[in-house]
Design an enzyme around this catalytic site. Structure first.
Site, PDB file in Angstrom:
ATOM      1  N   LYS A 108      -1.924  -1.402  -3.808  1.00  0.00           N
ATOM      2  CA  LYS A 108      -2.785  -0.223  -4.006  1.00  0.00           C
ATOM      3  C   LYS A 108      -2.053   0.965  -3.814  1.00  0.00           C
ATOM      4  O   LYS A 108      -1.044   1.115  -2.994  1.00  0.00           O
ATOM      5  CB  LYS A 108      -3.507  -0.334  -2.773  1.00  0.00           C
ATOM      6  CG  LYS A 108      -4.732   0.848  -2.541  1.00  0.00           C
ATOM      7  CD  LYS A 108      -5.261   0.575  -1.159  1.00  0.00           C
ATOM      8  CE  LYS A 108      -6.423   1.722  -0.920  1.00  0.00           C
ATOM      9  NZ  LYS A 108      -7.354   1.531   0.014  1.00  0.00           N
TER      10      LYS A 108
ATOM     11  N   LYS B 105       0.804  -1.205  -0.041  1.00  0.00           N
ATOM     12  CA  LYS B 105      -0.127  -0.119   0.045  1.00  0.00           C
ATOM     13  C   LYS B 105       1.008   1.169   0.082  1.00  0.00           C
ATOM     14  O   LYS B 105       1.570   1.601   0.994  1.00  0.00           O
ATOM     15  CB  LYS B 105      -1.002   0.015   1.364  1.00  0.00           C
ATOM     16  CG  LYS B 105      -1.881   1.267   1.155  1.00  0.00           C
ATOM     17  CD  LYS B 105      -2.650   1.109   2.335  1.00  0.00           C
ATOM     18  CE  LYS B 105      -3.739   2.304   2.386  1.00  0.00           C
ATOM     19  NZ  LYS B 105      -4.712   2.267   3.146  1.00  0.00           N
TER      20      LYS B 105
END
Length: 136
Positions: free
Chosen positions: A82, A29
């Site tokens: 992400k 992330k």
């Protein structure tokens, strides 16, 4: 996720007799401005500071790949990158290294807005957005 978190969760599930629960790790992330449109719409921006303390710094692709490998070795059933569109190189490397492992790719609000804005100008919304999903 944090070091050893996946292993600790897996151990706790095993002790509880749960062998069916899957764990999806936000293993890569990255800190990104692309989260902005969602945060603005939900008025969920940080009240102070930022959220970068638990997100990977921009340009730290190698760290993202390493943290993903660590989470897989600890037992993560699904790993995630992400935002996705801006880190397709990381997605490809992870998938090449782990061809049989489930990989989720999260297209965040800023990526969608970027595609939406272009699609509105080209009047080809459906094809443009569909193409972005097919690449994942």
């Amino acid at each position: 996720m944090m070091d050893n978190r996946i292993a600790a969760i897996k151990d706790a599930l095993k002790l509880a007799g749960d062998s069916k629960t899957c764990i999806m790790s936000y293993s890569s992330k990255f800190s990104s401005s692309m989260y902005g449109p969602f945060r603005d719409a939900c008025k969920s921006g940080p009240q102070f500071g930022d959220r970068k303390t638990y997100q990977l710094p921009l340009g730290s692709d190698k760290i993202g790949i390493l943290t993903t490998q660590r989470d897989i070795s600890e037992g993560a059933d699904i790993v995630m990158v992400k935002p996705g569109l801006l880190y397709l190189d990381v997605v490809k490397t992870i998938k090449d290294q782990n061809p049989n492992h489930l990989l989720a790719v999260y297209q965040v609000s800023g990526e969608y807005v970027m595609l939406y804005d272009y699609a509105q100008k080209s009047s080809n919304f459906r094809n443009i957005v569909s193409e972005s999903f097919i690449q994942f």
